[in-house]
Structure formats: structure tokens, C-alpha cells
Enzyme design. Sequence first.
Site, PDB file in Angstrom:
ATOM      1  N   ASP A 294       0.866  -1.170   0.000  1.00  0.00           N
ATOM      2  CA  ASP A 294       0.000   0.000   0.000  1.00  0.00           C
ATOM      3  C   ASP A 294       0.919   1.242   0.000  1.00  0.00           C
ATOM      4  O   ASP A 294       2.144   1.139   0.108  1.00  0.00           O
ATOM      5  CB  ASP A 294      -0.960  -0.006   1.191  1.00  0.00           C
ATOM      6  CG  ASP A 294      -2.196   0.835   0.889  1.00  0.00           C
ATOM      7  OD1 ASP A 294      -2.149   1.652  -0.057  1.00  0.00           O
ATOM      8  OD2 ASP A 294      -3.216   0.704   1.594  1.00  0.00           O
TER       9      ASP A 294
HETATM   10  C1  BGC Z   1      -5.117   3.021   0.096  1.00  0.00           C
HETATM   11  C2  BGC Z   1      -5.294   1.969  -0.978  1.00  0.00           C
HETATM   12  C3  BGC Z   1      -5.146   2.584  -2.341  1.00  0.00           C
HETATM   13  C4  BGC Z   1      -3.815   3.292  -2.421  1.00  0.00           C
HETATM   14  C5  BGC Z   1      -3.538   3.918  -3.767  1.00  0.00           C
HETATM   15  C6  BGC Z   1      -3.902   3.870  -0.114  1.00  0.00           C
HETATM   16  O1  BGC Z   1      -3.872   4.956   0.738  1.00  0.00           O
HETATM   17  O2  BGC Z   1      -5.068   2.397   1.361  1.00  0.00           O
HETATM   18  O3  BGC Z   1      -6.540   1.346  -0.835  1.00  0.00           O
HETATM   19  O4  BGC Z   1      -5.289   1.590  -3.327  1.00  0.00           O
HETATM   20  O5  BGC Z   1      -3.773   4.309  -1.442  1.00  0.00           O
HETATM   21  O6  BGC Z   1      -4.265   5.054  -3.960  1.00  0.00           O
END
Ligand code: BGC
Length: 770
Positions: A294
Site C-alpha cells: 500500500d
Molecule cells: C489506500 C489503498 C489505495 C492506495 C492507492 C492507499 O492509501 O489504502 O486502498 O489503493 O492508497 O491510492
Amino acid sequence: MKYIPLAALALSLACAPAAQAQKKTALASASDQKMKAFIDELMGKMTQDEKIGQLNLVSVGFDVTGPVVSKDVDANIRKGLVGGVFNTFTPIAVRKLQEMALKESRLHIPLMFGYDVIHGHRTIFPIPLGLAASWDMAAVEQSARIAAEESTADGLNWVFSPMVDISRDARWGRVAEGAGEDPYLGSSIARAMVRGYQGPANDLTKEASVMACLKHFALYGAAEAGRDYNTTDMSRQRMYNEYMPPYRAAIDAGVGSVMTSFNDINGVPATGNKWLMTDLLRKQWGFGGFVVTDYTAINEMMEHGVGNAAQVSALALNAGVDQDMVGEIFLKNVAQNVQSGAVSKAQLDAACRRILEAKYRLGLFQNPYRNVSQERATATLMKPEFLAAARDIARKSLVLLKNERSALPLKKTGSIALIGPLANRQKDVIGSWSGAGDWKQAVSVEQGLRAAAPGLKITYAKGANIADDAQMLERLNAHGGELELDKRSSKDMIKEAVQVAQSADVVVAVVGESQGMTGEAASRADIGLPGQQLELLKALKKTGKPLVLVLMNGRPLTLAWENQNADAILETWFAGTQAGHAIADVLFGAYNPSGKITATFPQVVGQVPLYYNHKNTGRPYAGTDKLDKYKSRYLDVSNEPLYPFGYGLSYTTFTYGKPTLSKTAISPTETLEVKVTVQNTGAYDGEEVAQLYIRDLVGSSSRPVKELKGFQKVMLKKGESKTLTFRLAPNDLKFYNNDLKWAAEPGDFKVFVGGNSRDVQEASFKLAAQ
Ligand code: BGC
């Protein structure tokens, strides 16, 4: 087809059961051999830096969900130091960067393009919690298929969905993004989403197939106290039985990639957790795709307190992470990690290979632009069929929580006082995580009602702000909230609304949360209606007019007063681009509501976590003897939810007969048939979601009081009855015992069938030892 890279094969076979091993050998097909030869040759030409470059995922665009943004992107693409890009879409923008990689980098390796396509790309569907409430797997799959068609036409080949985190805590803002609290339903939805994105044949080279990314691995939805990014601490038994099944289901459905989660699990951050990503995910479950972190999750391990930059970089790679989202910590540390021996060259090669395999499976080496063009985008995005599907799917996601005095459906004549801060909001109906959705094209409730009933007199008054806390509004607006604070006093706003209500036949109050009050980093400690909205409802109630609530929210709310006092309550979540039309369809009776909630609504926030599939405890409280003190209960509130899991009304009524069983005792290899007759006993045609639960009465471990094991959505004309057949297969009775052995234990079981998890008819059977 499940991905099995050859490199992982030997490793995974070492611990796979025999049957699984056979399946995998069969999958090591000629095309896998061809892919291996291609990648061997390519990797033979790559420098170590270029291999590390494949592990680097950068963000170029406008959606920032963390504190860091990528820099020097063009230069890094030219140097072969970028494996993939996210937050960039449209044929022009994608072509430009792809061309740079193909023409200006030494080895011409194409880029992957990812994005948070969560509940639709341009055509936005209900938030996932709403989609789940449809209990309609065809609709769920269709929403993902349309998202795949649109996102691929817009240049993307990778979506960061499905999000399958089980959550039992309504305070957590991201409850909006998942399917709710149940592992069985969550697993069905996970499979439907993967199929929708990756296509029924799971052939990612197809122009309209997009690689899915299962997230957030793992247990992100169990964050302590519902506070985002917080610690998760859980027994393995609970993980395996209650939280892991949807992840496993997506893996078995062939999902191409997995995203780690931000939380730590029993002390070890998920992003550096070797047990999680290597032992469980790859070895036990046989996952052969790649793992991306993430957003800056490797860097965040420094804050978790498990090492410095070099150490957390090594920790992540050794644990089984392949790609670093935005953090560029691999870019800065892996070479040094290899030199110091903290990671092996083989580990780096394995990660690089898995990224290249994903590109190969997407067909990027043959067709790097995947036929994107402005013409295709124009012909595909938000085309009329997609909007029609969005309206239909949105209707299916709405849940009627209360309907008395025949408040609904509404008549199309007379007058309505349309009250509330969300009644005319287009921005909010598309919900959080609707990145490429254009809210200006979304239909508000007011627009929907006016379009459906031109002869009806509709007078609008705002009545209250969604929230009055100036600081909260500022925060929400800093992230695209577009919220305006009405400067009038609350008293004046309520007074105006009451006047409007007094001169109308019925009051329709559209209240709830703004979309930004749900989703990531949007935990709430108080889950009632925010601001002065409850005060507004109390004043409207005093007018004596029929009071219909239309709720917009991304989590279960506490609605005790609302449930007592409103005549009707329609839960609409954030229903997407076509929300207003879908809501009007239900309010006027053009569509009979059929949704059922998939997350328990508590009476008060202090009951949270509250979920239907809890254990019995040694001192269960039956709710009968009010003076019975020494029971598992509260002094100040009952154990009951406000609305139980699986609950939702219709304009008609359904009655269930007693379930009949094909046998009263079965052997561990037999399938039990459960038949139940459901009758539509009301005045409308309608759909019902019939649910089947079991209870394992005696086990080596205490078992939940109910567990969902089947559901069927059935259409019944008024007066019609149908006999439904459910099948309980041997696996449905199994669970992971305290030694993590998955087996069914002989003994007595109960089976329940009904229209929600509380109001059920029951029967009993025995599972014999042999
Ligand atoms: C989130 C994810 C997301 C990623 C990319 C993160 O902050 O937890 O769910 O896919 O950002 O935007």
C-alpha cells in the site's frame, strides 16, 4: 486459471497437499514455459538497477492518498527505474508515458498502469457496502465488468480492487469500501469482482480485461477501535475462520495481484510479514501473482518501529513484497541490501520476475498500448447501457429499513417538502473512491425526484449543514469535499424547513454523511447523524407530517431516534452516478426495494464491534429476565442490534415455511438438502433474499451462534410461493480448530432459514462420525 510462476512452483509444492500439487503441475503449461523463456532472456539483459526499477511503482496525477508524491518520474522512466505508474489515465496521458518507456528506456520494457477503480471508473456504481447489500452476484460482477471496460478504454490495465477486508466496526471509515461483516458473503463477492475485472476466461490479454488487485492483505478491517491504520491483534483461529476466507476466495478465483495492508498483525507489520506473504499467501494458498505494498507502507515500517530504511526495505523484500508503491525505498536501498547480504540476488530476481510475468500476462510485451485510442474511449465511457446498468444496480443496493403507515411508496401527485443538506448534492452521491467519476454528471435526489414526477410540487429547504464543525469541513474540503457552510444559524435553517414542511403533504428528509466522512482516514468515534441533522428531524417530526428519511452514509449509523420516529427510512448509501434516479424509482414504487444490510446497525456506538456471528459465551443473555445481572450484557442497553445483519424490508411481505431436510443425519461426505417454501403474502411483486445459516452446537472450540452458508435472491409475484433448495456440502460444515486443522466435527447442528439473520425458522440434523 490461477497464476503459477515456475520459480514459485518448486517452493510451493514443498508444502502443498497432493491434490493441489497435481493441479499446479498441470498448470505449468506450454504457455508458462514460453513465458519463462521470454523472461529468462529479458532478465539476462537487465542490470541490477533495472531489475530494482521494476519494483518501483510511481504516482503521476492528482489523487494523493499519502504524504509523499513521486518525483523525477520522466527521468526515471527513461533510465528503466519505473515498473508501473498509477493515477494516470486517459489514452493520451497513458500513451505518452508508455511511449517514453518503449522508445527511450534501454530495454523498452512496457509500464503497467494502475488506478483506484473501486466501484466503477467513469460510470460510478454504489459504494461496495451498498453493492453488497444487493446480494446479487450477477449485479456485482456486472459492475466490475463495466469498470473493466471503461478503465481499459481509458488506458488502464490494473485496478486496485476488490477490497475484501471484513469489518465489524462501523467507526472505521473504510467499512464503506468492503462487503461488510460476513466471510461467506464476502467470499462470494470477492469471486464475482475478480471475474468481472479479469473476465470470465481470466485472459488478461483481452482488450477489456483488467488485472485486479486484492486488498488489503491482511486484516486491515480489524483495526483496533475502528481507527484507521491502527494495530490488529487476533488469534490465528479467528483469522482463518472469520477474516481470511474472502482473501482466499479471490486468490482461488485467480486474482493477479495483492496489495499489503498498513496495519501490523500481532506486532509484525503486514508489509514486512513473511508468515503472511510467503508462508500463507504463496506456500499454503499457492498465489503466484505479485504483491504490491500500500501507499508508502514500507517506509511506514520505520514508524512502526521495526528498523531503519535499509532494514525495512530488506524486511519487505524478504517477506515477499515485489513492488513498492510510491515509497521509492526499494529504489534507494535494495542495491545496498544485496551488497550487504541482507537480501539475496535470488530474492530480487524473484520479485522482478513476478512483475514481468504480470506484464507478460497482460500482453504488454506484444501489445503495450492495448489498443487504447480516443475513439474507443469516447465510444465506451459512460455509454447509455452503462448508465442504465448503474441505475438498475443502484436500485438493487437500496435497503428499506422501516415503512409504516404506508408512508412509501410516495404518490406522484400533491406536494413534497424536500428537506436536508444531502437532497441536492451531486458530489456526495458518487461516494468516496470515485476518482475518475465526474460528480457533475451524477444525479442528485432532487433531480431524480423532479424527473420522475413532473406533476408533483417539490419545495426544497436545506434545514441543516451536513456538519457544523468548521475545522472538520475545512479538512474535508482540503480533500475535495466541495462542502459549503451555510452561514445562517441552525435555528433559522430549521425554522425555514419547518415552514416548508407545514405546507406540504409529506416530508422527505435526505440526511446523513458527506462522502468524505467515509472511506480512508475517515474514522468516526460518534456514528450518529452529524451536526444538527437530528435536531432538524425532531423539529420536522413535530409538524405531524409523514416523515420519510432518505439516508446517505458509508457505514452503519446509530439511528435509535430515527427508527422510533420516522415513518419510513430508506438506506441509500452513496448510490453512484445514477443515484437520484434509482432512489426516485424506489420512493415512487417503480422498483420494489430488495436490498439487505451486510453490516449490523448497532443501537449505540458502545455496542461496537457488534456482529451476528458472535460466540455464545458461558453466560449468554437471552433477553428475557431483566433482573438477571450476571450475564454477558450491558446495564444500560440490550445486546440487540437496531437492525440485524441480512435485514431489509420490501413493499410486500414474505413468509417462510419450516425448512425440511433431505435427511436428519448425514455422513461427513454427504450433502444435505434444505428446502423451504417462501411466499409473497403482500400486495406487490418483489424480490426476497432468502438466507441460510447453520450453528454447530458442540465443537472442540466454541462455534458462532449463526453462520451464513447460503443465500438465494428470488422474484415472487404477489401471492406466489416457491420452494427453494439449498445445499449444505461437506465443506460448509468445516472450520479451523484450535490446531488450525480444517475439519467438520461430528455432532448436532441447527439450520436456520429466513429473510434476515434474526427472524428465522429452524431445523436440526446430525453429522455422523463416518
Ligand atoms: C489506500 C489503498 C489505495 C492506495 C492507492 C492507499 O492509501 O489504502 O486502498 O489503493 O492508497 O491510492
